[in-house]
Design a protein around this motif. Structure first.
Motif, PDB file in Angstrom:
ATOM      1  N   THR A 113      37.935  -4.551  18.772  1.00 27.54           N
ATOM      2  CA  THR A 113      38.096  -3.878  17.477  1.00 27.54           C
ATOM      3  C   THR A 113      38.153  -4.947  16.395  1.00 27.54           C
ATOM      4  O   THR A 113      38.899  -5.934  16.522  1.00 27.54           O
ATOM      5  CB  THR A 113      39.390  -3.050  17.434  1.00 27.54           C
ATOM      6  OG1 THR A 113      39.371  -2.087  18.488  1.00 27.54           O
ATOM      7  CG2 THR A 113      39.516  -2.320  16.105  1.00 27.54           C
ATOM      8  N   LEU A 138      31.356  -4.588   8.156  1.00 29.74           N
ATOM      9  CA  LEU A 138      31.769  -3.937   9.398  1.00 29.74           C
ATOM     10  C   LEU A 138      30.664  -3.036   9.943  1.00 29.74           C
ATOM     11  O   LEU A 138      30.425  -2.980  11.150  1.00 29.74           O
ATOM     12  CB  LEU A 138      33.035  -3.124   9.166  1.00 29.74           C
ATOM     13  CG  LEU A 138      34.328  -3.912   8.918  1.00 29.74           C
ATOM     14  CD1 LEU A 138      35.463  -2.967   8.585  1.00 29.74           C
ATOM     15  CD2 LEU A 138      34.679  -4.766  10.126  1.00 29.74           C
ATOM     16  N   GLN A 139      29.984  -2.331   9.042  1.00 27.03           N
ATOM     17  CA  GLN A 139      28.919  -1.435   9.477  1.00 27.03           C
ATOM     18  C   GLN A 139      27.767  -2.196  10.117  1.00 27.03           C
ATOM     19  O   GLN A 139      27.204  -1.769  11.130  1.00 27.03           O
ATOM     20  CB  GLN A 139      28.400  -0.613   8.281  1.00 27.03           C
ATOM     21  CG  GLN A 139      27.406   0.479   8.659  1.00 27.03           C
ATOM     22  CD  GLN A 139      27.993   1.489   9.610  1.00 27.03           C
ATOM     23  OE1 GLN A 139      29.052   2.058   9.353  1.00 27.03           O
ATOM     24  NE2 GLN A 139      27.321   1.731  10.744  1.00 27.03           N
ATOM     25  N   GLN A 187      28.828  -3.064  13.554  1.00 27.51           N
ATOM     26  CA  GLN A 187      28.862  -1.899  14.435  1.00 27.51           C
ATOM     27  C   GLN A 187      27.457  -1.432  14.798  1.00 27.51           C
ATOM     28  O   GLN A 187      27.234  -0.883  15.874  1.00 27.51           O
ATOM     29  CB  GLN A 187      29.633  -0.765  13.759  1.00 27.51           C
ATOM     30  CG  GLN A 187      30.173   0.278  14.718  1.00 27.51           C
ATOM     31  CD  GLN A 187      31.217   1.159  14.079  1.00 27.51           C
ATOM     32  OE1 GLN A 187      31.251   1.324  12.863  1.00 27.51           O
ATOM     33  NE2 GLN A 187      32.091   1.736  14.890  1.00 27.51           N
ATOM     34  N   ASP A 188      26.503  -1.666  13.910  1.00 28.64           N
ATOM     35  CA  ASP A 188      25.119  -1.255  14.180  1.00 28.64           C
ATOM     36  C   ASP A 188      24.499  -2.037  15.330  1.00 28.64           C
ATOM     37  O   ASP A 188      23.602  -1.546  16.012  1.00 28.64           O
ATOM     38  CB  ASP A 188      24.258  -1.441  12.918  1.00 28.64           C
ATOM     39  CG  ASP A 188      24.563  -0.407  11.840  1.00 28.64           C
ATOM     40  OD1 ASP A 188      25.195   0.614  12.174  1.00 28.64           O
ATOM     41  OD2 ASP A 188      24.194  -0.633  10.670  1.00 28.64           O
ATOM     42  N   ASP A 200      28.618  -2.974  20.414  1.00 30.63           N
ATOM     43  CA  ASP A 200      29.411  -1.853  20.898  1.00 30.63           C
ATOM     44  C   ASP A 200      30.894  -2.170  20.682  1.00 30.63           C
ATOM     45  O   ASP A 200      31.615  -2.570  21.598  1.00 30.63           O
ATOM     46  CB  ASP A 200      29.118  -1.616  22.384  1.00 30.63           C
ATOM     47  CG  ASP A 200      29.872  -0.412  22.938  1.00 30.63           C
ATOM     48  OD1 ASP A 200      30.341   0.414  22.119  1.00 30.63           O
ATOM     49  OD2 ASP A 200      30.003  -0.301  24.170  1.00 30.63           O
ATOM     50  N   ILE A 201      31.334  -2.002  19.424  1.00 32.93           N
ATOM     51  CA  ILE A 201      32.720  -2.311  19.053  1.00 32.93           C
ATOM     52  C   ILE A 201      33.267  -1.208  18.149  1.00 32.93           C
ATOM     53  O   ILE A 201      32.515  -0.392  17.610  1.00 32.93           O
ATOM     54  CB  ILE A 201      32.829  -3.664  18.309  1.00 32.93           C
ATOM     55  CG1 ILE A 201      32.016  -3.609  16.998  1.00 32.93           C
ATOM     56  CG2 ILE A 201      32.381  -4.813  19.189  1.00 32.93           C
ATOM     57  CD1 ILE A 201      32.211  -4.825  16.113  1.00 32.93           C
ATOM     58  N   ARG A 202      34.601  -1.211  17.986  1.00 31.31           N
ATOM     59  CA  ARG A 202      35.252  -0.364  16.994  1.00 31.31           C
ATOM     60  C   ARG A 202      35.496  -1.200  15.747  1.00 31.31           C
ATOM     61  O   ARG A 202      35.696  -2.420  15.823  1.00 31.31           O
ATOM     62  CB  ARG A 202      36.597   0.158  17.499  1.00 31.31           C
ATOM     63  CG  ARG A 202      36.525   1.210  18.582  1.00 31.31           C
ATOM     64  CD  ARG A 202      37.929   1.671  18.948  1.00 31.31           C
ATOM     65  NE  ARG A 202      38.591   2.299  17.835  1.00 31.31           N
ATOM     66  CZ  ARG A 202      39.766   1.898  17.298  1.00 31.31           C
ATOM     67  NH1 ARG A 202      40.373   0.828  17.770  1.00 31.31           N
ATOM     68  NH2 ARG A 202      40.304   2.550  16.294  1.00 31.31           N
ATOM     69  N   THR A 203      35.506  -0.554  14.593  1.00 26.27           N
ATOM     70  CA  THR A 203      35.838  -1.257  13.356  1.00 26.27           C
ATOM     71  C   THR A 203      36.863  -0.449  12.567  1.00 26.27           C
ATOM     72  O   THR A 203      36.876   0.781  12.628  1.00 26.27           O
ATOM     73  CB  THR A 203      34.600  -1.499  12.480  1.00 26.27           C
ATOM     74  OG1 THR A 203      34.006  -0.245  12.126  1.00 26.27           O
ATOM     75  CG2 THR A 203      33.577  -2.360  13.204  1.00 26.27           C
TER      76      THR A 203
END
Length: 473
Positions: free
Chosen positions: A27, A36-37, A40-41, A44-47
């Motif tokens: 994360t 962050l976007q 994430q694009d 494979d993670i959480r933000t």
């Protein structure tokens, strides 16, 4: 592992990519939603968007379940406070903080082990500037080297050197090299890179001109090996010019002026004055590091080594290329943009180094399962080297009591050497691994790291996790 990373800058992003690709739950927290976007694009993670030291944001990031917190924002105080909150709220097992200010780094007693009421609960301090400074100093210690990594507290070192046409060891098979080196010199070539292709170091493999050769040896034997891979003995860098008077440039000059003739250039008059007030022997020059006339005035053609460490990749590249064109023998440039590094590495700049890659390497062993006491990425993440301790007994371990040649190693693994107490044993298929041996490995595929951890984990025991160690660097 469940890992929370604070800060999506170069260091945080590099760590997130490395850890996500190894199937960790990652994360990332940052104020910049767009950044962050983008992460994430492609990962494979959480933000989580928000302030990294706010308790509610840390809770949203899953701090309660985290095995590790890496606070790598640009603000020292945010990183320190986040670690303290993590300790108070959830006793997070491992807390790592990026700290840049010398004011903090000069007081290690603030970050001692045990978390008494008068110390800050941080397990590991990382200072990218300090790491880069030490890295460059090692490159200077071994003229001609591309990378230098210490193992077993300096008992053995991994060195990368480019082989030159006409040198003694070029066009020779690896099994023949002992015939061309002094009898007392012991070494193990762990990998050869030919352009972007890896050549496994079998006895019949041959070193070719322009190969990037990685070898392990005791420090006292390294100069002799480097000399035989180069065309001639590398002349020490007596006259050094540093571009940039920031933390890295200042620290380098402070260390180098003890034994070298040093000049330092900075475009900021106030910075130049501040540095001049502290340094004793270094000549301080106010001006543009990419000003050709200025470099000529300062006798650039007499400089043995030019080190460009300003805050600008572009300034470092341009000044480094200009210095090389004007007659400097060797150029080292700090370049964090990976796209730039790939373009210039084999051009006129001899060594391009990246602060985030060096920092990631220094943190790597904390992410590894098994008792991995040292790990580092090589060739911009294309390979990895590890120092692993063999625990257990012949009954519980898959490696203890086994000859190196009989162990079922993962594909494309090279065993470099074994450190047994104070003894360095260069790898050979008949060498037997004993309990508590430190084994130095080279992985052409970093994805093999989990298999190594499994191999070195004793049966009927919990996976050896790296101990929480209080340290700073």
């Amino acid at each position: 592992m469940n890992i929370v990373i604070l800060g999506a800058g170069q260091v945080g992003s590099s760590l997130a990519e490395l850890l996500a690709n190894e199937n960790n739950d990652v994360t990332v927290v940052d104020l910049d939603r767009a950044h962050l976007q983008r992460l994430q694009d492609r990962l494979d993670i959480r933000t989580v968007s928000g302030h990294a030291s706010h308790p509610d944001i840390l809770e949203q990031a899953g701090l309660e379940e985290a095995d590790m917190l890496i606070a790598a924002t640009q603000n020292d105080e945010t990183n320190i406070l986040a670690c303290q909150i993590a300790h108070i709220l959830h006793k997070t097992p491992t807390k790592i903080a990026r700290v840049r200010s010398r004011s903090y780094l000069d007081h290690p007693e603030l970050f001692s082990r045990g978390y008494s009421t008068d110390t800050l609960p941080i397990d590991v301090l990382i200072s990218p500037e300090t790491l880069v400074t030490n890295y460059i100093l090692q490159l200077i210690e071994y003229p001609g080297s591309l990378q230098v990594i210490d193992f077993a507290e300096g008992k053995v070192r991994l060195i990368a050197v480019r082989a030159y046409k006409g040198s003694l060891l070029v066009d020779k098979k690896i099994k023949e090299l002992k015939n061309y080196l002094p009898k007392e010199v012991k070494t193990r070539i762990v990998a050869i890179y030919r352009k972007d292709e890896v050549v496994m170091p079998t006895g019949d493999a041959m070193i070719k001109p322009d190969d990037e050769v990685f070898f392990l040896a005791e420090p006292k034997h390294i100069p002799a090996i480097v000399e035989e891979l180069r065309r001639h003995k590398e002349r020490p860098s007596r006259n050094i010019m540093i571009a940039g008077g920031g933390n890295i440039g200042f620290s380098l000059a402070q260390e180098l002026e003890k034994k070298h003739q040093v000049k330092l250039i900075d475009h900021n008059i106030q910075q130049a004055r501040t540095v001049a007030e502290t340094l004793e022997k270094t000549i301080i020059i106010h001006g543009d590091v990419a000003d050709k006339d200025l470099l000529l005035e300062e006798n650039i053609d007499e400089i043995d080594l030019f080190v460009a460490v300003t805050n600008s990749d572009e300034a470092n590249i341009i000044s480094g290329m200009l210095a090389k064109k004007l007659g400097v023998r060797r150029v080292i440039a700090l370049v964090n943009n990976q796209s730039y590094i790939e373009l210039i590495q084999l051009n006129s700049i001899d060594v391009a180094i990246s602060a985030d890659q060096i920092t990631t390497s220094k943190l790597l062993h904390y992410m590894r399962q098994g008792d991995t006491v040292q790990a580092a990425t090589l060739r911009r993440g294309a390979a990895e080297t590890m120092e692993v301790i063999a625990h257990g007994s012949e009954n519980s371990s898959k490696v203890i009591g086994q000859r190196i040649g009989d162990i079922d190693w993962p594909k494309d693994i090279t065993v470099g050497c074994i450190i047994r107490e104070d003894q360095v044993l260069i790898s050979h298929r008949d060498v037997e691994i004993e309990a508590e041996d430190h084994v130095i490995l080279f992985l052409t595929d970093p994805q093999s790291a989990p298999a190594i951890a499994e191999l070195f984990t004793p049966k009927d025991s919990k996976s050896w996790l790296n101990p929480t160690v209080s340290s700073s660097f």
